[in-house]
Design a protein around this motif. Structure first.
Motif, PDB file in Angstrom:
ATOM      1  N   CYS A 261       3.495 -45.809  10.501  1.00  0.00           N
ATOM      2  CA  CYS A 261       4.315 -46.929  10.968  1.00  0.00           C
ATOM      3  C   CYS A 261       5.768 -46.652  10.589  1.00  0.00           C
ATOM      4  N   TRP A 262       6.684 -46.834  11.555  1.00  0.00           N
ATOM      5  CA  TRP A 262       8.116 -46.670  11.296  1.00  0.00           C
ATOM      6  C   TRP A 262       8.844 -47.949  11.661  1.00  0.00           C
ATOM      7  N   ARG A 263       9.912 -48.215  10.928  1.00  0.00           N
ATOM      8  CA  ARG A 263      10.821 -49.300  11.295  1.00  0.00           C
ATOM      9  C   ARG A 263      11.937 -48.690  12.143  1.00  0.00           C
ATOM     10  N   PRO A 264      12.013 -49.028  13.412  1.00  0.00           N
ATOM     11  CA  PRO A 264      13.005 -48.383  14.291  1.00  0.00           C
ATOM     12  C   PRO A 264      14.423 -48.820  13.963  1.00  0.00           C
ATOM     13  N   PRO A 265      15.396 -47.948  14.208  1.00  0.00           N
ATOM     14  CA  PRO A 265      16.802 -48.315  13.981  1.00  0.00           C
ATOM     15  C   PRO A 265      17.308 -49.232  15.086  1.00  0.00           C
ATOM     16  N   GLU A 266      18.410 -49.891  14.822  1.00  0.00           N
ATOM     17  CA  GLU A 266      19.034 -50.754  15.824  1.00  0.00           C
ATOM     18  C   GLU A 266      19.698 -49.937  16.918  1.00  0.00           C
ATOM     19  N   ARG A 267      20.193 -48.752  16.548  1.00  0.00           N
ATOM     20  CA  ARG A 267      20.856 -47.877  17.496  1.00  0.00           C
ATOM     21  C   ARG A 267      20.200 -46.507  17.490  1.00  0.00           C
ATOM     22  N   THR A 268      20.257 -45.824  18.599  1.00  0.00           N
ATOM     23  CA  THR A 268      19.629 -44.516  18.706  1.00  0.00           C
ATOM     24  C   THR A 268      20.215 -43.556  17.683  1.00  0.00           C
ATOM     25  N   ASP A 269      19.335 -42.916  16.936  1.00  0.00           N
ATOM     26  CA  ASP A 269      19.736 -41.935  15.931  1.00  0.00           C
ATOM     27  C   ASP A 269      19.929 -40.584  16.627  1.00  0.00           C
ATOM     28  N   PRO A 270      21.133 -40.009  16.594  1.00  0.00           N
ATOM     29  CA  PRO A 270      21.351 -38.713  17.257  1.00  0.00           C
ATOM     30  C   PRO A 270      20.409 -37.620  16.768  1.00  0.00           C
ATOM     31  N   ALA A 271      19.933 -37.727  15.528  1.00  0.00           N
ATOM     32  CA  ALA A 271      19.027 -36.709  14.988  1.00  0.00           C
ATOM     33  C   ALA A 271      17.670 -36.735  15.680  1.00  0.00           C
ATOM     34  N   ASP A 272      17.340 -37.858  16.349  1.00  0.00           N
ATOM     35  CA  ASP A 272      16.056 -37.959  17.047  1.00  0.00           C
ATOM     36  C   ASP A 272      16.076 -37.277  18.414  1.00  0.00           C
ATOM     37  N   LEU A 273      17.235 -37.229  19.040  1.00  0.00           N
ATOM     38  CA  LEU A 273      17.323 -36.808  20.437  1.00  0.00           C
ATOM     39  C   LEU A 273      16.857 -35.372  20.703  1.00  0.00           C
ATOM     40  N   PRO A 274      17.154 -34.397  19.833  1.00  0.00           N
ATOM     41  CA  PRO A 274      16.711 -33.028  20.132  1.00  0.00           C
ATOM     42  C   PRO A 274      15.192 -32.859  20.180  1.00  0.00           C
ATOM     43  N   LEU A 275      14.448 -33.840  19.660  1.00  0.00           N
ATOM     44  CA  LEU A 275      12.994 -33.725  19.638  1.00  0.00           C
ATOM     45  C   LEU A 275      12.343 -34.276  20.898  1.00  0.00           C
ATOM     46  N   LEU A 276      13.118 -34.890  21.786  1.00  0.00           N
ATOM     47  CA  LEU A 276      12.564 -35.445  23.015  1.00  0.00           C
ATOM     48  C   LEU A 276      12.488 -34.384  24.104  1.00  0.00           C
ATOM     49  N   ASP A 277      11.497 -34.524  24.985  1.00  0.00           N
ATOM     50  CA  ASP A 277      11.471 -33.653  26.157  1.00  0.00           C
ATOM     51  C   ASP A 277      12.303 -34.303  27.263  1.00  0.00           C
ATOM     52  N   THR A 278      12.409 -33.619  28.394  1.00  0.00           N
ATOM     53  CA  THR A 278      13.288 -34.077  29.469  1.00  0.00           C
ATOM     54  C   THR A 278      12.880 -35.448  29.999  1.00  0.00           C
ATOM     55  N   GLU A 279      11.582 -35.652  30.213  1.00  0.00           N
ATOM     56  CA  GLU A 279      11.112 -36.921  30.763  1.00  0.00           C
ATOM     57  C   GLU A 279      11.342 -38.058  29.775  1.00  0.00           C
ATOM     58  N   GLU A 280      11.113 -37.819  28.488  1.00  0.00           N
ATOM     59  CA  GLU A 280      11.355 -38.847  27.477  1.00  0.00           C
ATOM     60  C   GLU A 280      12.844 -39.191  27.410  1.00  0.00           C
ATOM     61  N   PHE A 281      13.688 -38.178  27.512  1.00  0.00           N
ATOM     62  CA  PHE A 281      15.129 -38.426  27.484  1.00  0.00           C
ATOM     63  C   PHE A 281      15.542 -39.300  28.665  1.00  0.00           C
ATOM     64  N   ARG A 282      14.995 -39.005  29.844  1.00  0.00           N
ATOM     65  CA  ARG A 282      15.314 -39.814  31.025  1.00  0.00           C
ATOM     66  C   ARG A 282      14.830 -41.251  30.851  1.00  0.00           C
ATOM     67  N   ARG A 283      13.655 -41.404  30.275  1.00  0.00           N
ATOM     68  CA  ARG A 283      13.136 -42.762  30.077  1.00  0.00           C
ATOM     69  C   ARG A 283      14.013 -43.533  29.097  1.00  0.00           C
ATOM     70  N   ALA A 284      14.448 -42.875  28.035  1.00  0.00           N
ATOM     71  CA  ALA A 284      15.320 -43.536  27.065  1.00  0.00           C
ATOM     72  C   ALA A 284      16.605 -44.005  27.733  1.00  0.00           C
ATOM     73  N   LEU A 285      17.168 -43.179  28.615  1.00  0.00           N
ATOM     74  CA  LEU A 285      18.403 -43.544  29.309  1.00  0.00           C
ATOM     75  C   LEU A 285      18.192 -44.713  30.270  1.00  0.00           C
ATOM     76  N   SER A 286      16.965 -44.890  30.753  1.00  0.00           N
ATOM     77  CA  SER A 286      16.688 -45.957  31.717  1.00  0.00           C
ATOM     78  C   SER A 286      16.516 -47.324  31.066  1.00  0.00           C
ATOM     79  N   LEU A 287      16.348 -47.368  29.753  1.00  0.00           N
ATOM     80  CA  LEU A 287      16.137 -48.639  29.071  1.00  0.00           C
ATOM     81  C   LEU A 287      17.475 -49.350  28.882  1.00  0.00           C
ATOM     82  N   PRO A 288      17.618 -50.564  29.397  1.00  0.00           N
ATOM     83  CA  PRO A 288      18.930 -51.229  29.374  1.00  0.00           C
ATOM     84  C   PRO A 288      19.373 -51.696  27.990  1.00  0.00           C
ATOM     85  N   ALA A 289      18.439 -52.051  27.123  1.00  0.00           N
ATOM     86  CA  ALA A 289      18.795 -52.564  25.802  1.00  0.00           C
ATOM     87  C   ALA A 289      18.844 -51.425  24.787  1.00  0.00           C
ATOM     88  N   GLU A 290      19.923 -51.339  24.039  1.00  0.00           N
ATOM     89  CA  GLU A 290      20.086 -50.279  23.046  1.00  0.00           C
ATOM     90  C   GLU A 290      18.955 -50.295  22.020  1.00  0.00           C
TER      91      GLU A 290
END
Length: 260
Positions: free
Chosen positions: A29-58
């Motif tokens: 179980c993790w407590r998510p941050p309020e804002r996207t952590d840049p350290a998390d982004l390199p671990l996403l694949d292309t489709e996950e990155f696109r999905r993250a960009l599609s979410l309107p709420a930060e």
């Protein structure tokens, strides 16, 4: 993405074999941050990155990104790998065969384990286990209206149980116990909410669990062992595994964290 040398201590295959032999599961179980952590982004694949960009709420994007990055970090520690060596994908939906919305799966390393993930306000949850299927659901505890006692997605027994409870924390907890048990089962089946008549899925909320829940789809009935997991304050979590030996092993609960 190659596994480490076969037979070396802590390899993914040996860990998976040990889990299968004991019929066990791990839940994080993790407590998510309020804002996207840049350290998390390199671990996403292309489709996950696109999905993250599609979410309107930060906040939603940050939780989604942390859930995927956190899953890779947790599994990497479990298997003795680096997070970048982990690849996640989806199994085909057992109802329609579409790979676009089936349950999650571990693509690399190719070990015989099953995955489930859930997100809610204040928590991201990952479950990995032996056996043919696993389902986990998390719901932040919120006040429920009196009308919840007659929700058509509840069985008659569940409605009676809620109706007998006073308005307040006890009823709120009971409602979320019912709901997480239902969702854990439908996630484990791989069918999701659209493939289940929730009003026929009896969760036995008066019992502390584990409980046996039957799920019927297209004339086929499957049995599931479901237990409630106290992982984080203010969050209801349920874990479903196939009834039988695969559900009899221990569940290793990893404490909530915000750390990488």
């Amino acid at each position: 993405m190659a596994l480490r040398e076969e037979g070396a201590p802590g390899t993914a295959m040996s860990v998976a074999g040990a889990m299968a032999a004991r019929g066990e599961a791990h839940v994080w179980c993790w407590r998510p941050p309020e804002r996207t952590d840049p350290a998390d982004l390199p671990l996403l694949d292309t489709e996950e990155f696109r999905r993250a960009l599609s979410l309107p709420a930060e906040r939603d994007a940050a939780a989604f990104v942390r859930s995927r990055a956190g899953a890779r970090r947790a599994l990497a520690r479990l298997f003795g790998l680096e997070p970048g060596e982990l690849a996640l994908g989806r199994r085909a939906c057992p109802g329609c065969g579409d790979a676009g919305h089936g349950p999650p799966r571990l693509v690399a390393p190719p070990v015989p384990l099953v995955l489930s993930m859930s997100r809610t306000a204040g928590a991201c949850v990952l479950a990995v286990g032996a056996g043919s299927a696993i389902g986990v659901d998390a719901e932040a505890l919120r006040p429920v209206r009196a009308a919840a006692a007659v929700d058509p997605d509840l069985t008659a027994a569940e409605q009676r149980h809620l109706g007998a409870l006073p308005t307040g924390p006890e009823r709120d907890a009971a409602f979320h116990r019912i709901w997480t048990r239902k969702e854990a089962v439908v996630k484990a089946t791989g069918l999701g909410l659209s493939g289940t008549e929730l009003g026929l899925l009896e969760t036995h909320p008066a019992r502390p669990g584990p409980v046996r829940i039957l799920h019927t789809h297209r004339g086929r009935t499957t049995a599931w062992t479901v237990e409630d997991l106290p992982l984080a304050e203010g969050v209801a979590v349920a874990l479903a595994r196939p009834a039988g030996p695969a559900a009899h092993g221990p569940v290793h609960r990893h404490p909530p964290t915000t750390a990488h």
